[in-house]
Design an enzyme around this catalytic site. Sequence first.
Site, PDB file in Angstrom:
ATOM      1  N   ASN A   9       0.865  -1.194   0.000  1.00  0.00           N
ATOM      2  CA  ASN A   9       0.000   0.000   0.000  1.00  0.00           C
ATOM      3  C   ASN A   9       0.894   1.234   0.000  1.00  0.00           C
ATOM      4  O   ASN A   9       1.515   1.558   1.010  1.00  0.00           O
ATOM      5  CB  ASN A   9      -0.884  -0.055   1.266  1.00  0.00           C
ATOM      6  CG  ASN A   9      -1.743   1.183   1.429  1.00  0.00           C
ATOM      7  OD1 ASN A   9      -1.801   2.047   0.544  1.00  0.00           O
ATOM      8  ND2 ASN A   9      -2.420   1.280   2.563  1.00  0.00           N
ATOM      9  N   LYS A  11       0.107   4.244  -0.189  1.00  0.00           N
ATOM     10  CA  LYS A  11      -0.537   5.413   0.463  1.00  0.00           C
ATOM     11  C   LYS A  11      -0.346   6.661  -0.394  1.00  0.00           C
ATOM     12  O   LYS A  11      -0.327   6.560  -1.612  1.00  0.00           O
ATOM     13  CB  LYS A  11      -0.017   5.568   1.895  1.00  0.00           C
ATOM     14  CG  LYS A  11      -0.196   4.276   2.701  1.00  0.00           C
ATOM     15  CD  LYS A  11      -0.036   4.463   4.167  1.00  0.00           C
ATOM     16  CE  LYS A  11      -0.223   3.120   4.874  1.00  0.00           C
ATOM     17  NZ  LYS A  11      -0.088   3.210   6.320  1.00  0.00           N
ATOM     18  N   HIS A 101      -9.543   1.084   5.970  1.00  0.00           N
ATOM     19  CA  HIS A 101      -8.226   1.300   6.574  1.00  0.00           C
ATOM     20  C   HIS A 101      -8.379   2.323   7.703  1.00  0.00           C
ATOM     21  O   HIS A 101      -9.160   3.270   7.591  1.00  0.00           O
ATOM     22  CB  HIS A 101      -7.260   1.820   5.504  1.00  0.00           C
ATOM     23  CG  HIS A 101      -5.836   1.805   5.963  1.00  0.00           C
ATOM     24  ND1 HIS A 101      -5.339   2.734   6.845  1.00  0.00           N
ATOM     25  CD2 HIS A 101      -4.810   0.961   5.687  1.00  0.00           C
ATOM     26  CE1 HIS A 101      -4.061   2.454   7.080  1.00  0.00           C
ATOM     27  NE2 HIS A 101      -3.726   1.381   6.395  1.00  0.00           N
ATOM     28  N   GLU A 103      -6.647   4.727   8.581  1.00  0.00           N
ATOM     29  CA  GLU A 103      -6.408   6.122   8.180  1.00  0.00           C
ATOM     30  C   GLU A 103      -7.668   6.711   7.543  1.00  0.00           C
ATOM     31  O   GLU A 103      -7.972   7.885   7.713  1.00  0.00           O
ATOM     32  CB  GLU A 103      -5.205   6.188   7.227  1.00  0.00           C
ATOM     33  CG  GLU A 103      -3.904   5.971   7.987  1.00  0.00           C
ATOM     34  CD  GLU A 103      -2.761   5.396   7.157  1.00  0.00           C
ATOM     35  OE1 GLU A 103      -2.835   5.410   5.914  1.00  0.00           O
ATOM     36  OE2 GLU A 103      -1.791   4.917   7.778  1.00  0.00           O
ATOM     37  N   GLU A 173      -5.231  -5.033  11.076  1.00  0.00           N
ATOM     38  CA  GLU A 173      -4.241  -3.959  11.136  1.00  0.00           C
ATOM     39  C   GLU A 173      -4.407  -3.190  12.444  1.00  0.00           C
ATOM     40  O   GLU A 173      -5.191  -2.236  12.510  1.00  0.00           O
ATOM     41  CB  GLU A 173      -4.449  -2.992   9.962  1.00  0.00           C
ATOM     42  CG  GLU A 173      -4.287  -3.630   8.601  1.00  0.00           C
ATOM     43  CD  GLU A 173      -3.586  -2.685   7.638  1.00  0.00           C
ATOM     44  OE1 GLU A 173      -2.852  -3.172   6.802  1.00  0.00           O
ATOM     45  OE2 GLU A 173      -3.755  -1.451   7.774  1.00  0.00           O
ATOM     46  N   GLY A 179       2.674   2.231  10.750  1.00  0.00           N
ATOM     47  CA  GLY A 179       3.620   3.328  10.555  1.00  0.00           C
ATOM     48  C   GLY A 179       4.432   3.679  11.790  1.00  0.00           C
ATOM     49  O   GLY A 179       5.094   4.709  11.835  1.00  0.00           O
ATOM     50  N   SER A 218       3.593  -2.118  10.237  1.00  0.00           N
ATOM     51  CA  SER A 218       5.055  -2.157  10.373  1.00  0.00           C
ATOM     52  C   SER A 218       5.670  -3.491   9.963  1.00  0.00           C
ATOM     53  O   SER A 218       6.566  -4.014  10.628  1.00  0.00           O
ATOM     54  CB  SER A 218       5.468  -1.785  11.808  1.00  0.00           C
ATOM     55  OG  SER A 218       5.087  -0.447  12.086  1.00  0.00           O
TER      56      SER A 218
HETATM   57  P1  PGA Z   1       2.989   0.312   7.558  1.00  0.00           P
HETATM   58  O1  PGA Z   1       1.486   0.471   6.999  1.00  0.00           O
HETATM   59  O2  PGA Z   1       3.536  -0.951   6.986  1.00  0.00           O
HETATM   60  O3  PGA Z   1       3.707   1.536   7.084  1.00  0.00           O
HETATM   61  O4  PGA Z   1       2.870   0.238   9.043  1.00  0.00           O
HETATM   62  C1  PGA Z   1       0.665  -0.636   6.920  1.00  0.00           C
HETATM   63  C2  PGA Z   1      -0.710  -0.267   6.446  1.00  0.00           C
HETATM   64  O5  PGA Z   1      -1.198   0.807   6.785  1.00  0.00           O
HETATM   65  O6  PGA Z   1      -1.340  -1.053   5.728  1.00  0.00           O
END
Ligand code: PGA
Length: 261
Positions: A9, A11, A101, A103, A173, A179, A218
Amino acid sequence: MKKLLVAGNWKMNGDSTSVTSLLNSLTGEFDKALDKARFKHCEVLIFPPYVYLAQVADSLRDTQLKLGAQDVDSRDTGAVTGGVAAAMLRDVGCQFVILGHSERRRLFHEDNETITRKFEQCIAHDLCPILCVGESLEQRRTGVTLEVVREQLEFVCDRVGATYMGKAMVAYEPVWAIGTGESAKPEEVEEVHAGIRAYLAGIDAELGASTRLLYGGSVTPENASALLANEDVDGVLAGGASLSGEKFLQVCQAAEMAVLK
Ligand code: PGA
């Protein structure tokens, strides 16, 4: 032989130059001719920002890499300024869409109702939804992780039913792991994945057995093998690590090795 899935992803990162160089580092490794391909036992998906979808679709044409979108509108078509419809995603070559997600839930105030309508749009247009669920740090500390995850899942499952749910994947998640550089431990992941599988099996045994469950938060080349060794982990969703061709390929390599073990 079961295939493990690796999703990247991207983003809201990159520009046309970095997208081109990332694609150059990936596409050669995923030749469509299986005998030439470096990765034969994992399924790899990438999720670029909307504006690069057409460019990426073009580059992926002769590879085994598959394309997905990071979001979709909950409406079908028409007067929705800024909206991108499921039919458009299908039209440019997407097969998957990330939904719910954290976010999107936090920054765009998406609730379970909106996420469910997006899910229905995906199904109507032959796109596979990847439904993200996960708890906050506070929720984990107070011991309600399984309830939170179950509630997020239940809302969608109750509305769409087992048949449509069977066309989706679920990504666990944990919000606190995204992140932050602090992945959930393999045993924490396995506990939640087993809980998700048990919940789905309670609706329909086949649904429980066949739904692919991904972990995201992560994921790195260093922790991918341990996460993928879990019985109920069918793949990983990487954010940060997917922005580096080298790291993403190392995560794919970990998936390839985990299958061959
Ligand atoms: P990240 O993001 O690997 O940067 O933690 C994962 C995600 O949001 O799917």
